[in-house]
Design a protein around this motif. Structure first.
Motif, PDB file in Angstrom:
ATOM      1  N   PHE A  51      -6.876  10.918  -6.161  1.00  2.98           N
ATOM      2  CA  PHE A  51      -6.468  10.643  -7.342  1.00  2.98           C
ATOM      3  C   PHE A  51      -6.109   8.986  -7.661  1.00  2.98           C
ATOM      4  O   PHE A  51      -6.313   8.852  -8.465  1.00  2.98           O
ATOM      5  N   ILE A  52      -5.223   8.447  -6.604  1.00  2.63           N
ATOM      6  CA  ILE A  52      -4.956   7.171  -6.791  1.00  2.63           C
ATOM      7  C   ILE A  52      -5.989   6.347  -6.979  1.00  2.63           C
ATOM      8  O   ILE A  52      -6.245   5.395  -7.879  1.00  2.63           O
ATOM      9  N   LYS A  53      -7.282   6.585  -6.041  1.00  4.22           N
ATOM     10  CA  LYS A  53      -8.193   5.631  -6.241  1.00  4.22           C
ATOM     11  C   LYS A  53      -9.071   5.599  -7.441  1.00  4.22           C
ATOM     12  O   LYS A  53      -9.631   4.809  -8.088  1.00  4.22           O
ATOM     13  N   SER A  54      -9.173   6.975  -7.848  1.00  5.09           N
ATOM     14  CA  SER A  54      -9.907   7.144  -9.080  1.00  5.09           C
ATOM     15  C   SER A  54      -9.040   6.694 -10.164  1.00  5.09           C
ATOM     16  O   SER A  54      -9.787   6.238 -11.299  1.00  5.09           O
ATOM     17  N   THR A  55      -7.842   6.663 -10.298  1.00  3.99           N
ATOM     18  CA  THR A  55      -7.204   6.190 -11.145  1.00  3.99           C
ATOM     19  C   THR A  55      -7.221   4.597 -11.197  1.00  3.99           C
ATOM     20  O   THR A  55      -7.296   3.965 -12.530  1.00  3.99           O
ATOM     21  N   LEU A  56      -7.170   4.242 -10.162  1.00  2.00           N
ATOM     22  CA  LEU A  56      -7.573   2.658 -10.142  1.00  2.00           C
ATOM     23  C   LEU A  56      -8.827   2.246 -10.410  1.00  2.00           C
ATOM     24  O   LEU A  56      -9.186   1.489 -11.461  1.00  2.00           O
ATOM     25  N   GLU A  57      -9.788   3.015 -10.231  1.00  3.91           N
ATOM     26  CA  GLU A  57     -11.549   2.855 -10.759  1.00  3.91           C
ATOM     27  C   GLU A  57     -11.301   2.871 -12.288  1.00  3.91           C
ATOM     28  O   GLU A  57     -11.815   1.946 -12.894  1.00  3.91           O
TER      29      GLU A  57
END
Length: 177
Positions: free
Chosen positions: A77-83
């Motif tokens: 979730f955090i990585k996709s939010t950053l992306e």
């Protein structure tokens, strides 16, 4: 040195090579006009290197911080939010840069930008001025050959020095957190 800074060091060489080409063409005899567009291109490449550094630095540090959660729903979730947020991060001024670092790394790196007389506000202001000039260079072509150039050669030297120091200082701030 972070991978992000290493990538920046390589990318900033593009701007330096463009300025070398400018210097070479500007010294040629019989030229009709100064190759002003090369200075604008160098400015754009410099700011692009900065923007990429910010994106890479946040992603690099966040990935390291999430290593123990790798593969979990939280990490994904955090990585996709950053992306998703990086897709919209195309104006790396002081406010947006501060916001991205605070949001993902809980750190205001702009507070550490104190190499100009110990005053982070001066560095923030200078960054914002360069961002504005980049916008002008990207969106406005100079049609009047008698008009003042958007950026002078000495200014471009200052620009390169500024962004090298900005990356150095930001990288150090990230390492110290």
């Amino acid at each position: 040195m972070s991978k992000a800074r290493d990538h920046f060091e390589n990318a900033i060489q593009d701007a330096e090579r463009i300025l070398q080409a400018y210097d070479h063409l500007n010294q040629m005899e019989g030229r009709e006009r100064e190759p002003e567009e090369l200075k604008r291109a160098a400015l754009i490449m410099t700011l692009t290197a900065w923007e990429t550094y910010v994106e890479d630095a946040i992603e690099e540090r966040l990935t390291a911080d999430l290593r123990t959660l790798e593969g979990s729903k939280v990490a994904n979730f955090i990585k996709s939010t950053l992306e998703n947020e990086l897709k919209w991060f195309n104006t790396p001024n002081s406010k947006n840069t501060k916001g991205m670092f605070e949001r993902f790394l809980h750190q205001d790196v702009t507070e550490k930008w104190t190499w100009i007389d110990g005053d982070a506000d001066q560095a923030r202001s200078k960054l914002n001025q360069w961002i504005k000039k980049r916008g002008e260079a990207v969106h406005r072509s100079i049609n009047d050959t008698q008009a003042t150039h958007l950026v002078s050669r000495p200014d471009m030297k200052k620009c390169l020095i500024f962004f090298k120091k900005l990356v150095e200082t930001t990288d150090l701030a990230i390492d110290q957190s």
